[in-house]
Design a protein around this motif. Sequence first.
Motif, PDB file in Angstrom:
ATOM      1  N   SER A   1       8.599   1.954  -3.628  1.00 25.52           N
ATOM      2  CA  SER A   1       8.819   0.376  -3.685  1.00 25.52           C
ATOM      3  C   SER A   1       9.176  -0.534  -2.838  1.00 25.52           C
ATOM      4  CB  SER A   1       9.945  -0.285  -4.424  1.00 25.52           C
ATOM      5  OG  SER A   1      10.252  -1.657  -4.966  1.00 25.52           O
ATOM      6  N   ALA A   2       9.831   0.091  -1.542  1.00 29.26           N
ATOM      7  CA  ALA A   2       9.738   0.074  -0.470  1.00 29.26           C
ATOM      8  C   ALA A   2       8.062   0.395   0.393  1.00 29.26           C
ATOM      9  CB  ALA A   2      10.632   0.770   0.652  1.00 29.26           C
ATOM     10  N   ALA A   3       7.501   1.021  -0.026  1.00 30.33           N
ATOM     11  CA  ALA A   3       6.330   1.210   0.517  1.00 30.33           C
ATOM     12  C   ALA A   3       4.845   0.755   0.416  1.00 30.33           C
ATOM     13  CB  ALA A   3       5.738   2.796   0.404  1.00 30.33           C
ATOM     14  N   ASP A   4       4.712  -0.482  -1.564  1.00 34.04           N
ATOM     15  CA  ASP A   4       4.172  -1.026  -1.787  1.00 34.04           C
ATOM     16  C   ASP A   4       4.336  -2.384  -1.121  1.00 34.04           C
ATOM     17  OD1 ASP A   4       4.055   0.446  -3.896  1.00 34.04           O
ATOM     18  OD2 ASP A   4       5.003  -0.147  -5.503  1.00 34.04           O
ATOM     19  N   GLY A   5       4.897  -3.079  -0.536  1.00 31.35           N
ATOM     20  CA  GLY A   5       4.827  -4.230   0.239  1.00 31.35           C
ATOM     21  C   GLY A   5       3.553  -4.004   2.001  1.00 31.35           C
ATOM     22  N   GLY A   6       4.276  -2.648   1.942  1.00 27.70           N
ATOM     23  CA  GLY A   6       3.626  -1.951   3.578  1.00 27.70           C
ATOM     24  C   GLY A   6       2.611  -1.731   3.281  1.00 27.70           C
ATOM     25  N   TYR A   7       2.058  -1.543   2.155  1.00 28.74           N
ATOM     26  CA  TYR A   7       0.840  -1.385   1.937  1.00 28.74           C
ATOM     27  C   TYR A   7      -0.330  -2.986   1.433  1.00 28.74           C
ATOM     28  CZ  TYR A   7      -3.365   0.196  -0.720  1.00 28.74           C
ATOM     29  OH  TYR A   7      -4.666   0.433  -1.314  1.00 28.74           O
ATOM     30  N   LYS A   8       0.492  -2.895   0.411  1.00 32.00           N
ATOM     31  CA  LYS A   8       0.138  -4.858   0.822  1.00 32.00           C
ATOM     32  C   LYS A   8      -0.010  -5.584   2.088  1.00 32.00           C
ATOM     33  CE  LYS A   8       1.299  -9.590  -1.876  1.00 32.00           C
ATOM     34  NZ  LYS A   8       1.714  -9.782  -2.351  1.00 32.00           N
ATOM     35  N   ALA A   9       0.911  -5.749   3.057  1.00 27.59           N
ATOM     36  CA  ALA A   9       0.770  -6.271   4.763  1.00 27.59           C
ATOM     37  C   ALA A   9      -0.310  -5.863   5.261  1.00 27.59           C
ATOM     38  CB  ALA A   9       1.860  -6.122   5.138  1.00 27.59           C
ATOM     39  N   ARG A  10      -0.562  -3.994   4.720  1.00 31.66           N
ATOM     40  CA  ARG A  10      -2.067  -3.577   6.059  1.00 31.66           C
ATOM     41  C   ARG A  10      -3.357  -3.456   5.127  1.00 31.66           C
ATOM     42  NH1 ARG A  10       2.699  -0.492   6.345  1.00 31.66           N
ATOM     43  NH2 ARG A  10       1.778   1.338   4.247  1.00 31.66           N
ATOM     44  N   ASN A  11      -3.380  -3.735   3.512  1.00 33.13           N
ATOM     45  CA  ASN A  11      -4.276  -3.847   3.045  1.00 33.13           C
ATOM     46  C   ASN A  11      -4.513  -4.526   2.005  1.00 33.13           C
ATOM     47  OD1 ASN A  11      -5.396  -0.665   3.609  1.00 33.13           O
ATOM     48  ND2 ASN A  11      -3.252  -0.237   3.176  1.00 33.13           N
ATOM     49  N   ALA A  12      -4.968  -6.013   2.357  1.00 30.40           N
ATOM     50  CA  ALA A  12      -4.875  -7.438   1.589  1.00 30.40           C
ATOM     51  C   ALA A  12      -5.931  -7.618   1.322  1.00 30.40           C
ATOM     52  CB  ALA A  12      -4.359  -8.454   2.593  1.00 30.40           C
ATOM     53  N   GLY A  13      -6.965  -6.971   1.290  1.00 34.46           N
ATOM     54  CA  GLY A  13      -7.960  -7.386   1.405  1.00 34.46           C
ATOM     55  C   GLY A  13      -8.277  -6.051  -0.559  1.00 34.46           C
ATOM     56  N   ASN A  14      -7.394  -4.843  -0.680  1.00 35.83           N
ATOM     57  CA  ASN A  14      -7.610  -4.468  -1.766  1.00 35.83           C
ATOM     58  C   ASN A  14      -7.352  -5.066  -2.626  1.00 35.83           C
ATOM     59  OD1 ASN A  14      -8.699  -2.152   0.903  1.00 35.83           O
ATOM     60  ND2 ASN A  14      -7.783  -0.673  -0.140  1.00 35.83           N
ATOM     61  N   ILE A  15      -8.372  -4.035  -3.704  1.00 40.49           N
ATOM     62  CA  ILE A  15      -8.299  -4.710  -5.395  1.00 40.49           C
ATOM     63  C   ILE A  15      -6.945  -3.952  -5.753  1.00 40.49           C
ATOM     64  CG2 ILE A  15      -9.202  -4.562  -7.307  1.00 40.49           C
ATOM     65  CD1 ILE A  15     -11.545  -3.050  -6.610  1.00 40.49           C
ATOM     66  N   ASP A  16      -6.288  -3.077  -5.183  1.00 43.19           N
ATOM     67  CA  ASP A  16      -4.954  -2.955  -5.969  1.00 43.19           C
ATOM     68  C   ASP A  16      -3.973  -3.275  -4.673  1.00 43.19           C
ATOM     69  OD1 ASP A  16      -5.651  -0.998  -3.688  1.00 43.19           O
ATOM     70  OD2 ASP A  16      -4.737   0.872  -4.274  1.00 43.19           O
ATOM     71  N   ALA A  17      -3.775  -4.050  -4.108  1.00 42.56           N
ATOM     72  CA  ALA A  17      -3.515  -4.208  -2.845  1.00 42.56           C
ATOM     73  C   ALA A  17      -1.677  -4.634  -2.894  1.00 42.56           C
ATOM     74  CB  ALA A  17      -3.557  -5.856  -1.788  1.00 42.56           C
ATOM     75  N   ARG A  18      -1.873  -5.620  -5.195  1.00 41.58           N
ATOM     76  CA  ARG A  18      -0.376  -6.490  -5.466  1.00 41.58           C
ATOM     77  C   ARG A  18      -0.321  -5.787  -6.108  1.00 41.58           C
ATOM     78  NH1 ARG A  18      -1.562 -12.000  -7.572  1.00 41.58           N
ATOM     79  NH2 ARG A  18       0.784 -12.027  -8.063  1.00 41.58           N
ATOM     80  N   ALA A  19      -0.709  -4.412  -6.521  1.00 38.01           N
ATOM     81  CA  ALA A  19      -0.007  -3.962  -8.238  1.00 38.01           C
ATOM     82  C   ALA A  19       1.255  -2.736  -7.266  1.00 38.01           C
ATOM     83  CB  ALA A  19      -1.311  -1.921  -7.629  1.00 38.01           C
ATOM     84  N   LEU A  20       1.777  -2.048  -8.074  1.00 41.68           N
ATOM     85  CA  LEU A  20       2.969  -1.283  -7.474  1.00 41.68           C
ATOM     86  C   LEU A  20       2.705   0.364  -8.145  1.00 41.68           C
ATOM     87  CD1 LEU A  20       5.628  -4.128  -8.721  1.00 41.68           C
ATOM     88  CD2 LEU A  20       4.432  -4.112  -6.912  1.00 41.68           C
ATOM     89  N   MET A  21       3.734   0.997  -7.137  1.00 43.69           N
ATOM     90  CA  MET A  21       3.315   2.444  -8.621  1.00 43.69           C
ATOM     91  C   MET A  21       4.892   3.041  -8.381  1.00 43.69           C
ATOM     92  SD  MET A  21       0.441   2.710  -6.443  1.00 43.69           S
ATOM     93  CE  MET A  21      -0.121   4.208  -7.430  1.00 43.69           C
ATOM     94  N   ASP A  22       4.838   3.855  -9.161  1.00 39.99           N
ATOM     95  CA  ASP A  22       5.975   3.915 -10.140  1.00 39.99           C
ATOM     96  C   ASP A  22       5.750   5.377 -10.285  1.00 39.99           C
ATOM     97  OD1 ASP A  22       8.320   3.479 -12.026  1.00 39.99           O
ATOM     98  OD2 ASP A  22       6.804   3.238 -13.597  1.00 39.99           O
ATOM     99  N   PRO A  23       6.648   6.490 -10.354  1.00 41.01           N
ATOM    100  CA  PRO A  23       6.784   7.846 -10.274  1.00 41.01           C
ATOM    101  C   PRO A  23       7.366   8.111 -11.906  1.00 41.01           C
ATOM    102  CG  PRO A  23       8.309   6.942  -8.326  1.00 41.01           C
ATOM    103  CD  PRO A  23       7.588   5.925  -8.716  1.00 41.01           C
ATOM    104  N   ARG A  24       6.713   8.872 -12.429  1.00 37.62           N
ATOM    105  CA  ARG A  24       7.036   9.174 -14.027  1.00 37.62           C
ATOM    106  C   ARG A  24       7.722  10.842 -14.200  1.00 37.62           C
ATOM    107  NH1 ARG A  24       5.179   4.829 -18.342  1.00 37.62           N
ATOM    108  NH2 ARG A  24       5.132   2.239 -15.992  1.00 37.62           N
TER     109      ARG A  24
END
Length: 802
Positions: free
Chosen positions: A236-259
Amino acid sequence: MTIVTPAVRALRATPAFSAVAVLTMAVAIASTTAIFSVYDQLVAHPVTLPDPSSLVQIWITSSDRAIQAPAISVPRYDDLKDRIHAFSSMAASAPDSFTLTGKGDATQLNGLRVSPSFFPTLGIMPARGRNFSAAEDVVNGPAVCIISHELWLAVLGGRDSIVGETIELNGTAWEVVGVMPPRLTAPFGQVQVFAPRVFEVGGLTPAQIKIGATVASAIARLRTGATLAQARAEMSAADGGYKARNAGNIDARALMDPRTFVGSLVGGVAPTMYTLLGAVGCVLLIACTNVASLFLGRLLKRRKEIAVRMSLGASRGAIVRQFLAESLLFSAAAGALGATVAVWTLRALRPVLASQLPPNATLSLNWRALVVAAAVSLAAAILTGLVPALQASQPDLVGQLKDSSRGSSSGHGGRLRQVLIVAEVTLSVVLLVGAGLLVESFVKLTATETGIEAGGAASAFVGLPPARYPTPQQQSDFYERVIEQLAAQPGVGSAAASLATPLNGGIRTPFGVLGRPQPPIAERPLVTFDVVSENYFRLLRIPVAQGRTFSADDRLTSTLICTVNQAFAKQVFPGGSAIGQVLLFGINDRHVEIVGVTGDVKSVGVNAPAPAEVYFPLRQLAKPGMNVMGKTGSDPAMLQAAIRNAVAAVDRTQAVSFFATLESALAQSLGAQRLVATLTGLFAALALVLSLLGLYSMLAHLVSQRTPEIGIRMALGATPGQVVGMVMRSGLALVAVGLALGLGGAAAASRLIRQLLFGVGPLSAPIYLAVAAAFGLVAALACLAPSLRASRIDPLVAFRTE
């Protein structure tokens, strides 16, 4: 031996009782053991991996885009793999296809591109050779592969020298660096070729992969002591960093969920198996109560024997042990017979379960299933023997023997039998209502319009090697020539090609509408799209609601066009016309004009609404992997050879795979619903028969006990009709109580299967009324035979009995 020998003699003295009791329990034990075996393989232990509980599957979720899938983009994976400290390792994989040539006829192979950490993360390594190295997982890396044990034996001769040799895949030489162990765990059992470089997966351009297209799957292994909650917090913490570094990517706003990996693997089939376990559990309980009732009736008939033995000094404990030994002996015989029948049951279930089983899976009674069979047998012995023995050997029973011949149903034994009958009826009604809901749901599913005409149609996948067919024009030309060859063959009415098969959805991509404000690509809505040839809609009888579909004039050199389905038109252009509107499609905002609106197709499942879809013409957007489709007025199975011949006529080095008729694909999509409806229906029928047998035997025993009383009533002027009514009321009163409890229990239990229902609610009044009426009718018939028998009792014979 002092206990077993009398038990054997006692059971042999009543062969009819022993046979009925053993067969009743054997059927219940067989059903329970067989269903548990399936559950054990599909849900409890679906994988053969070391420490599967620490293996994690990474899911992508996005509520505003309705995304929830075990997928990840390559940039996201690269960003995450070294940031999550809860993981000891992380790996990526993506499906691909390879054509093997130079070994006889061209063969299409199932492939999987994997990162070098893939096998170490899973905990399995090549049995021969080695794993991929980091140097091989780079752009323009060497062409190396690891092959499956089965491919090595069946196609490559099983040579010991295979490691280091080259094979021809997709028209180029690939070095074999390893061979996997035999019978890989699900879901990798069908993979024949493993290759490095997930970022080279076919069908997508490097630019699409770079901007965040979710083409891969990611797995990870938890560190010792780490928890899933810890991994989820870090991601969850890493999601915010990815969005900031890759704002133009298709999946920038998506969240990752380990199951959990196992949970992700069995999530779709788990509700079905839990429903079946519940149903077979009801059958087992009904069988136990039925046999317990039989045992109690049998023991009550032996009350004089019990009284004599106790008067001679036998303790109550000794009496109970003797009768418990009989039930243990009977249960052991029932368990052994049940385990044998379970083997046959599993063989019979194999074709019914085909759509739910992993490929090449075998159903067998493993040690866990045998332990369950033994445990069920022991529990049945206690339930069917101990409680009746305690009731029949009560100390006050000796005092009652002085007038036992008068018979009464009001004693402890009679009341216990009544309780058991009510329990049987209750469980049977719960199971019947559940089965009725599931069957009605399945009937409505099969009657649902899918939007296509599947009869006579079939398809097969053809994957083109990019090295030989690098451009969309070459790919389009290949498939158009195959379509022509297929349509020209005898018995083939029409032919077409599509990127996705009609009932398996398509690829989702972001889009916009020209003239409207355009948010960043990461915030745009997604739509499912397909690439089809111009005859696709006619072949499947998909109607054209407005405008037109595609023609041979729609080529790469002409204006880019598309058609949309009615769901898309209503969703994106409510109250207006979609014809002539221009969409901005993909990462490059290509302008695509809408020229037609077609009917909706339930491409993501018959039990789900048709999604919004966009179709592109094959000649403008061909892909290296497409499905060739044909239609015939005869058996669609003949299309397999026809498609193979058509492909060979264009290019003999190309292979076909995944042949399936559309009717079989539709049936397979309903496999879980068919399975649960069929088996719960069978279990409900079995429960009904068992409960009616229990009701009949109880009333027959009651008539036998009350023979003197009935004789006296008839001598005093009671008519046969009055006797019939008296006995019938005794049985139907219990049925009425069981029905009331069963309908209430069904109302509560049916909510648990809500997600398995389609077009019918868990409280469907017609189903409940039908079950109540049908059960009441057959219960009345079951009560009628002993009632008529009672009405024919001769008073003189009854007095002699007295």
